[in-house]
Design a protein around this motif. Structure first.
Motif, PDB file in Angstrom:
ATOM      1  N   ILE A  15      33.548  51.981  43.621  1.00  0.00           N
ATOM      2  CA  ILE A  15      32.576  51.027  43.096  1.00  0.00           C
ATOM      3  C   ILE A  15      33.097  50.394  41.809  1.00  0.00           C
ATOM      4  N   GLU A  19      33.659  46.323  41.071  1.00  0.00           N
ATOM      5  CA  GLU A  19      32.851  45.705  40.029  1.00  0.00           C
ATOM      6  C   GLU A  19      33.718  45.026  38.979  1.00  0.00           C
ATOM      7  N   VAL A  51      22.752  44.648  41.872  1.00  0.00           N
ATOM      8  CA  VAL A  51      22.462  46.033  41.507  1.00  0.00           C
ATOM      9  C   VAL A  51      21.012  46.169  41.072  1.00  0.00           C
ATOM     10  N   HIS A 105      25.131  50.002  44.627  1.00  0.00           N
ATOM     11  CA  HIS A 105      25.611  50.496  43.337  1.00  0.00           C
ATOM     12  C   HIS A 105      24.596  51.383  42.617  1.00  0.00           C
TER      13      HIS A 105
END
Length: 396
Positions: A15, A19, A51, A105
């Motif tokens: 993740i 990002e 998110v 997320h």
């Protein structure tokens, strides 16, 4: 630390790469898709808003599914979303794919934080959160610099194909190492309480606001670090990746130090980390004009930024005790990313509407001071409430 924590770290690594890697590829994305650098920067805001939206949409699922099933499903969404990013034919398709990827997320880190704290002794809870978030820091040390180099050498789409593979590996590691569990009755009751039970507490809201403001400052500066280094400091594009490696090293140190300090003195660590973040960003305004100082400042920036993560996450978990910690944890992750979105927008506004790229870090450094004010107000409010409760006890 149990092996299950490192499975969570693997997911956090994947993740973290997706990002943050876009920040090193803003120039490539803007050139390929025919948009401005500030428009490319909005891909970061779009992810962050995804998110924020995903936290309440997926929050209730945390109480209905087993945590392992939920974590694996979230990594599946993450993997599919990154594949869609790699195949996106235009800017808006890429934006939509980024938002889809972001849905996983908040719930992943929210549920993961609760799982992490449940696996260790009470005096190691903040450190357990820090271990999980080490995946983000390692992503910045290894994944982001490599992804930036890969995107610059073979096109930015190759980076997202690589991240898709990372998602597949992370999914396999979680399946192998995270222990099986069943959804507990308490989790289902927590889900049924909904958003109001968690956000109905003023203390939780103040904690979330502190998180938002602190990371507005982080991302106002970090989103445009590549243009700052190339256009102001004078580094070549090829030098950006090694400098991001320095930033990642700072993240690791700050993250682990913040967790270690928070386990011992939580509130002083919250206050001190916010002060350090503001001071570093303000100092960067002068440092970015000299190459050696700029590199040092980038490393300190990384340390100061992630020194706030474990303390703020643990602080909100404490404030939400008895009112749904799983949801509160997810909301705090969403708060980090709401700060990311606002910060990316704020940095773009400073660039497009003045005073310009060179003032981004100065403006960014002012925002954590607002977070500090909110935190101090919340701490004093808690103390007044505790004193009032203590005085009321004899009357009972």
């Amino acid at each position: 630390m149990p092996l299950a924590l490192y499975a969570l770290t693997a997911g956090a690594f994947g993740i973290g790469v997706t990002e943050f890697v876009i920040m090193g590829l803003l120039l490539e994305v803007s050139a390929d898709l025919g948009v401005s650098i500030s428009a490319a920067g909005l891909l970061i805001s779009g992810y962050a808003l995804g998110v924020v939206i995903g936290a309440p949409l997926l929050g209730a699922i945390a109480g209905k599914w087993s945590k392992k099933t939920l974590l694996m499903s979230l990594m599946g969404v993450f993997t599919i979303g990154n594949l869609a990013c790699a195949l996106a034919p235009d800017y808006w398709t890429l934006m939509a794919a980024r938002v889809l990827t972001a849905f996983a997320h908040a719930s992943f880190f929210g549920v993961g934080s609760v799982v992490a704290t449940s696996l260790v002794a009470p005096n190691k809870k903040a450190s357990a959160i820090a271990v999980m978030f080490t995946g983000l820091t390692v992503a910045n040390i290894l994944g982001v610099p490599f992804g930036t180099w890969l995107g610059q050498a073979y096109g930015w789409r190759s980076t997202f194909f690589a991240v898709t593979l990372i998602g597949i590996v992370a999914l396999a590691v979680i399946a192998a190492l995270v222990p099986r569990d069943k959804a507990a009755t308490g989790d289902q009751e927590e889900a049924s309480q909904g958003v109001a039970a968690v956000l109905g507490r003023r203390a939780v809201l103040l904690g979330l606001l502190t998180t938002v403001l602190s990371w507005v400052g982080v991302f106002a500066g970090f989103t445009y670090v590549a243009p700052i280094l190339t256009e102001i400091t004078g580094f070549s594009e090829a030098a950006v990746s090694p400098i991001l490696l320095v930033f990642g090293g700072g993240l690791v140190v700050g993250n682990l130090l913040g967790g270690w300090l928070a386990d011992r003195h939580l509130l002083p660590t919250v206050i001190g980390s916010l002060l350090a973040l503001s001071a570093v960003l303000l100092a960067m305004t002068a440092a970015i004009h000299q190459p050696v100082l700029a590199v040092i400042a980038i490393g300190l920036f990384g340390a100061a930024a992630f020194a706030t993560v474990a303390p703020l996450q643990m602080w909100v978990l404490q404030k939400a005790e008895g009112a749904g910690q799983g949801l509160a944890s997810s909301f705090n992750i969403a708060a980090f990313n709401l700060g990311n979105a606002i910060g990316a927008w704020l940095g773009g506004a400073v660039i497009d509407h003045g005073p310009g790229l060179g003032a981004v870090t100065f403006v960014a450094g002012l925002v954590p001071l607002a977070a500090l004010a909110v935190a101090i107000f919340a701490i004093r409010l808690d103390r007044r409430n505790a004193e009032a409760a203590a005085l009321a006890c004899p009357a009972e």
